[in-house]
Design an enzyme around this catalytic site. Structure first.
Site, PDB file in Angstrom:
ATOM      1  N   PHE A  25       0.032   1.917 -70.383  1.00  0.00           N
ATOM      2  CA  PHE A  25      -0.188   2.253 -68.972  1.00  0.00           C
ATOM      3  C   PHE A  25       0.716   1.436 -68.062  1.00  0.00           C
ATOM      4  O   PHE A  25       0.964   1.803 -66.919  1.00  0.00           O
ATOM      5  CB  PHE A  25      -1.666   2.078 -68.580  1.00  0.00           C
ATOM      6  CG  PHE A  25      -2.054   0.680 -68.218  1.00  0.00           C
ATOM      7  CD1 PHE A  25      -2.541  -0.198 -69.167  1.00  0.00           C
ATOM      8  CD2 PHE A  25      -1.935   0.227 -66.921  1.00  0.00           C
ATOM      9  CE1 PHE A  25      -2.896  -1.497 -68.831  1.00  0.00           C
ATOM     10  CE2 PHE A  25      -2.294  -1.076 -66.565  1.00  0.00           C
ATOM     11  CZ  PHE A  25      -2.765  -1.931 -67.533  1.00  0.00           C
ATOM     12  N   LYS A  26       1.222   0.325 -68.576  1.00  0.00           N
ATOM     13  CA  LYS A  26       2.066  -0.542 -67.754  1.00  0.00           C
ATOM     14  C   LYS A  26       3.400   0.105 -67.378  1.00  0.00           C
ATOM     15  O   LYS A  26       4.118  -0.422 -66.530  1.00  0.00           O
ATOM     16  CB  LYS A  26       2.303  -1.858 -68.473  1.00  0.00           C
ATOM     17  CG  LYS A  26       1.016  -2.664 -68.659  1.00  0.00           C
ATOM     18  CD  LYS A  26       1.271  -3.998 -69.338  1.00  0.00           C
ATOM     19  CE  LYS A  26       0.027  -4.860 -69.376  1.00  0.00           C
ATOM     20  NZ  LYS A  26      -0.950  -4.423 -70.393  1.00  0.00           N
ATOM     21  N   ASP A  27       3.719   1.249 -67.981  1.00  0.00           N
ATOM     22  CA  ASP A  27       4.971   1.932 -67.652  1.00  0.00           C
ATOM     23  C   ASP A  27       5.078   2.242 -66.161  1.00  0.00           C
ATOM     24  O   ASP A  27       6.150   2.090 -65.573  1.00  0.00           O
ATOM     25  CB  ASP A  27       5.087   3.252 -68.436  1.00  0.00           C
ATOM     26  CG  ASP A  27       5.596   3.039 -69.864  1.00  0.00           C
ATOM     27  OD1 ASP A  27       6.354   2.074 -70.093  1.00  0.00           O
ATOM     28  OD2 ASP A  27       5.224   3.833 -70.750  1.00  0.00           O
ATOM     29  N   ALA A  59       5.750  -0.990 -64.108  1.00  0.00           N
ATOM     30  CA  ALA A  59       7.062  -1.571 -64.431  1.00  0.00           C
ATOM     31  C   ALA A  59       8.183  -0.714 -63.857  1.00  0.00           C
ATOM     32  O   ALA A  59       9.146  -1.221 -63.290  1.00  0.00           O
ATOM     33  CB  ALA A  59       7.218  -1.713 -65.943  1.00  0.00           C
TER      34      ALA A  59
END
Ligand SMILES: *Cc1c(COP(=O)(O)O)cnc(C)c1O
Length: 432
Positions: free
Chosen positions: A106-108, A111
């Site tokens: 989910f950090k895509d 970022a």
């Protein structure tokens, strides 16, 4: 929009400065000076809007005029170019799958958004204003940051990871990209990587030579775009006309804190649930009213192995630092590794749903909260693709997981990294 430090001993800054600095000079986290509710018409019409339009309306006030409308829309268009499916698991329980981006974490979204904001701010600079993003990772952050920042002009990325402590897939995601991404393999554990990064931020020897910033969820440009997930889920479930509860598997509490920010903007979220592993600082706090940070312990849901969650202070601020207000909005539960595995098995055998260890904890916490509730709909966030946790998934389920193309693409690439074992080696790399 201006941002103030939650330590209240540093000057207010613009969005750009908060993004470039990461942390305030007094070591406080930045927080927006004002939060304005979205108009009722936005919620009435949300089902007619695409994700990029929704995201623009949601984030615009936090950026103000620092990025013009067309540029901001182009950034969001690029950041949100994959799906966020919401899957029915059982009656009144849905999984919001946040792992369909380039690194399947989910950090895509955070970022990629941060990378494109920095890219935008650098574009206008006449002189050479290279920023170095320095980040320590225990697994998923590094891959998302490496992929998100790949090829962004004026930004160099240096990622520190602990040797032998990240999975093979995760290591390949960090070490095979090249270009402006450098991976440093640290002879030590995650805490050693984190300590070196912190030391670098405190070291004045880089002044005039390198501008260092962080890409952890303390950075507002990584934290705020996570609000989008909650709006996207609301849009999908609005017609069900039930009270909405979100269960968020949490480590540094950035994701759930973004959900609470979405609620502040007027999104009708009835309640939040946090699921954690043995690192149960927040559930303990909700029970006792005492916040006691702990040394983190290793679990099979390792992205949540955090003993002193950095965003918790923002959560308190969002609840006016009032314990009862917070407790009325958030319930917390923690689970052992055995319970996590059992939950993965149960979801598969009963509902044919394959959850990763983090999502499986989110599901357990949601079920615990919903036990005596009616007319309520629960959503648990699936924060990573189960393929990234193959080595800890039950074997019979692991072999049912299909290899996604994003992961296959890195499997046969060569790993390139520089081995270091102490801060001086990091420093000489950064000053070379
Ligand atoms: C980072 C991460 C989390 C925790 O998110 P926070 O915002 O730090 O609470 C949960 N699950 C996965 C898979 C992650 O990578």
């Amino acid at each position: 929009m201006n941002y103030y430090s939650l330590n209240h001993k540093a000057p207010k800054v613009s969005f750009e400065e908060a993004v470039v600095k990461g942390l305030a000079p007094d070591k406080g986290l930045y927080f927006p000076e004002s939060i304005t509710k979205l108009p009722d018409t936005f919620f009435q019409n949300i089902e007619k809007m695409d994700n990029v339009t929704i995201a623009y309306e949601v984030i615009q006030q936090f950026i103000g005029n620092e990025i013009p409308k067309n540029e901001l829309k182009a950034i969001l268009d690029d950041v949100l170019n994959f799906d966020f499916p919401i899957e029915k698991v059982e009656d009144d329980i849905y999984a919001l799958e946040l792992y369909h981006g380039p690194t399947m974490a989910f950090k895509d979204v955070g970022a990629r958004f941060m990378a494109r904001c920095l890219g935008y701010f650098n574009k206008d600079k006449k002189e050479n204003n290279e920023v170095t993003v320095l980040v320590a990772t225990s697994g998923d952050t590094g891959g998302a940051v490496a992929s998100g920042f790949l090829g962004v002009d004026g930004v160099e990325v240096v990622i520190l990871y602990p040797s032998g402590k990240v999975s093979d897939i995760q290591e390949r995601q960090l070490t095979t990209l090249g270009q402006n991404i450098t991976a440093l393999e640290v002879d030590g554990v995650f805490d050693d990587c984190q300590a070196m990064v912190k030391q670098a931020f405190l070291d004045s020897d880089y002044e005039g030579k390198r501008v260092l910033t962080s890409a952890n969820s303390i950075n507002i440009a990584r934290w705020l775009p996570q609000m989008f997930y909650f709006f996207i889920a609301y849009k999908a479930l609005k017609s069900k006309n039930k009270k909405l509860v979100f269960s968020v598997p949490s480590g540094n509490y950035g994701n759930i804190c973004a959900g609470m920010m979405a609620q502040k903007l007027g999104l009708p979220i009835h309640h939040f649930v946090t699921g954690t592993n043995a690192n149960n600082v927040v559930p303990n706090y909700l029970e006792t009213g005492k916040y006691v940070a702990k040394q983190s312990v290793q679990t099979i849901s390792n992205a949540m192995d955090v003993g002193d969650p950095s965003n918790f202070i923002r959560i308190k601020e969002l609840h006016n630092n009032n314990f009862e207000t917070l407790r009325n909005n958030l319930s917390g539960y923690s689970y052992s590794d055995a319970e996590t595995t059992e939950s993965i098995e149960n979801l598969y055998s009963k509902f044919n749903y394959i959850a990763d260890p983090h999502g499986a904890i989110g599901y357990l916490a949601l079920k615990a909260y919903l036990k005596d509730k009616t007319h309520t709909l629960g959503v648990f966030l699936e924060t990573a693709h189960p393929i990234k946790f193959l080595d800890v998934m039950p074997k019979t389920i692991a072999k049912e997981i299909k290899m996604p193309p994003q992961i296959e693409a890195v499997l046969n690439k060569d790993k390139k990294r520089i081995k270091i074992s102490n801060y001086n080696q990091l420093k000489s790399y950064l000053l070379s």
